[in-house]
Design an enzyme around this catalytic site. Sequence first.
Site, mmCIF file in Angstrom:
data_model
loop_
_atom_site.group_PDB
_atom_site.id
_atom_site.type_symbol
_atom_site.label_atom_id
_atom_site.label_comp_id
_atom_site.label_asym_id
_atom_site.label_seq_id
_atom_site.Cartn_x
_atom_site.Cartn_y
_atom_site.Cartn_z
ATOM 1 C CB CYS A 1 4.063 1.305 -8.193
ATOM 2 S SG CYS A 1 5.543 0.555 -7.529
ATOM 3 N NE ARG B 1 -1.097 3.872 -6.048
ATOM 4 C CZ ARG B 1 -1.939 2.827 -6.149
ATOM 5 N NH1 ARG B 1 -3.227 3.059 -6.128
ATOM 6 N NH2 ARG B 1 -1.506 1.605 -6.246
ATOM 7 C CD1 TRP C 1 6.387 3.424 -1.400
ATOM 8 C CD2 TRP C 1 6.227 1.198 -1.322
ATOM 9 N NE1 TRP C 1 6.294 3.059 -0.074
ATOM 10 C CE2 TRP C 1 6.215 1.708 0.010
ATOM 11 C CE3 TRP C 1 6.141 -0.169 -1.491
ATOM 12 C CZ2 TRP C 1 6.107 0.897 1.131
ATOM 13 C CZ3 TRP C 1 6.033 -0.980 -0.382
ATOM 14 C CH2 TRP C 1 6.025 -0.459 0.916
ATOM 15 C CG ASN D 1 1.521 -1.483 -8.170
ATOM 16 O OD1 ASN D 1 2.383 -1.715 -7.303
ATOM 17 N ND2 ASN D 1 0.389 -0.880 -7.878
ATOM 18 N N GLY D 2 3.666 -4.344 -8.233
ATOM 19 C CA GLY D 2 3.622 -5.716 -7.719
ATOM 20 C C GLY D 2 5.031 -6.298 -7.665
ATOM 21 C CD GLU E 1 -6.884 4.457 13.783
ATOM 22 O OE1 GLU E 1 -6.351 3.332 13.653
ATOM 23 O OE2 GLU E 1 -6.799 5.340 12.918
ATOM 24 C CE LYS F 1 -4.660 7.602 11.294
ATOM 25 N NZ LYS F 1 -4.946 6.240 11.262
ATOM 26 C CD GLU G 1 -0.861 6.091 9.850
ATOM 27 O OE1 GLU G 1 -0.492 5.411 8.894
ATOM 28 O OE2 GLU G 1 -2.054 6.165 10.195
ATOM 29 C CG HIS H 1 -0.908 -7.815 33.963
ATOM 30 N ND1 HIS H 1 -0.949 -8.710 35.001
ATOM 31 C CD2 HIS H 1 -2.173 -7.337 33.841
ATOM 32 C CE1 HIS H 1 -2.178 -8.814 35.475
ATOM 33 N NE2 HIS H 1 -2.945 -7.991 34.778
ATOM 34 C CE LYS I 1 -5.794 6.370 2.055
ATOM 35 N NZ LYS I 1 -6.033 6.643 3.498
#
Length: 616
Positions: free
Chosen positions: A2, A27, A80, A106-107, A489, A493, A496, A512, A611
């Site tokens: 948020c 965000r 969010w 927020n939280g 990485e 990228k 996402e 394997h 973010k």
Amino acid sequence: MCGIIGYVGPREATSVILNGLQRLEYRGYDSAGVAVLCGGRIEVRRATGKLSRLLERVQLEPLCPARAEALNIGIGHTRWATHGGVTEYNAHPHLGMKGHVAVVHNGIVENYAELKQGLQAEGVRFTSETDTEVIAHLLELAIAAGECFEDAVLHTLRQLRGSNAVVVMSVTQPDTLIAGRLGNAGGIAVGLGEGEMFIASDVPGILDYTRRILFLDDGEVAIVQAGQVRVLDRNGRLVGKSAHVIPWDPVSAERGEYRHFMQKEIFEQARAITDTLRGRVHFESGVVKLDALTLPPRPPRKIHIVACGTSAHAGLVGKFMLERLARIPVEVDYASEFRYREPLIGDEEVVLGITQSGETADTLAAMDEGKRRGARLWVIVNAIGSQAERLAEGHIAMRAGPEIGVASTKAFTTSLTDLYLLACALAQAFPQPNAPDPFAAARALAQLPGWVSQLLAPNPLFDELAERFHAHEHFLYLGRGVNYPIALEGALKLKEISYIHAEGYPAGEMKHGPIALIDERMPVVCIAVRDSVYDKMLSQIEQVKARHGTVIAVATEGDVEIACKADYVLWVPEAPELITPILSVIPLQRLAYHLAVRRGCDVDQPRNLAKSVTVE
Ligand code: AGP
């Protein structure tokens, strides 16, 4: 996570708040709202979806039609969703039953269910499914019971469990906002203006107005009025705070002529790494001097790296750098795992956090755990004044500038640069037998910005690859040794921002099991730069080709062997092995970007992502 904005001062509060929320769009959010105090009443407008819908709503139904107030005060929020669906009635700000208080949050209020039951037993009627609403009702009842605004806020916060950041306002004190922070929830920054004050969950939300910022620590409450800010601890005692001056200017948080923030930040990497190196390497001698981290009298017996996502991938590369150059044992943990695995930490060991935002809840908690178990605490961090920076006894700033795109790029390459600098500094301070020359290793950094610039040159192959592969739903990324984390990485990228399923794997593991995945429909990105495992990667490419896989290789310029074997080659300059990951990741960032754009994805605000992940 948020986003929160608050304002008190002579400007028109709604426009300051909406501008701030737009700065925080990156965000990630699914609804938004704003509340202002006008003529003794709290006016609220909320909307689901993009912020543009809230802007339309406010234009149609202004909050304060005639600017009756000399002093304006308000709060805003981008949500969010955690508790309760994405609806207008769940959007913040939330009011008490009488509309006398408004809250943005927020939280997570972990005990909200029992608090809600208690309030309902007292006759409180809820209008949302959120945990946040309990805060509004508790606060309004405390004020109605005769507590002053300040005491009512302290009393309310003491009843909440979990990590939470709140900003509240009340009709009973129309010149005051109160912000509070409990635990590692998203930060609270108070921007100091001249005769006006700003509050934000993240610095870019108020950089347009001030760069002098106070940051609240766990348990602190800020009483914010136009001309002054008082900070109290959870017992109501005054706390002395000094302002940080943020070195970022508003323009650096702008997109400029770029189509996306991520694109801008990819192309800023040469400049960012130059900033990261500035003043830390004497290139003639190779001596490294870290500005905000004092090395201990003896070398750490072990370094435990804790981080999440892209930052954890940086940690995996850092292990190679620190063990090869400084000969110090390194363990790397996902922070979310470290904090619960009862890690064994001995004397003279270090916990090293890596975090761009400095606010990632899991990383903060892992750092806390390390400190609690007696470790020395260091952090590699980008956000100045963040919780992680203030928690650690020493830090190395990434100096990447504000990173707005959800997909981390320049923060990754600058954190790798910081890890390399740390390895050189430790190796120079504590020379080890059979270790490489740490001064020569540091001198090699002089060419790094130039090598990165070469990788940012126009390259039509990215459009060709995007055109060829945008409809694929699976990718494999393979790497070995110091470039194995770059396979992870590169895969992260891609997945996402393009939503293509991509998996990074140590190339040696293919036989394997995963090699069963290879067929003509499976593009395989192979990082095969000239390093100590090059020959292994070459045979890996042959194995993929033998099974009709398509190979996109990342290879060292001039390598004709790779050119014959791979279907496509993304070239990188020749560099010392430990520096190659900083280079090999860049074509993978660009590949992911081009594929996501070709698929029409929201590159800067990918679905479901934020973010800074300030909740568990
Ligand atoms: C990276 O592209 C992601 N956005 C994510 O994995 C991120 O790296 C992770 O959440 C850690 O963030 P931090 O560096 O701010 O702690």
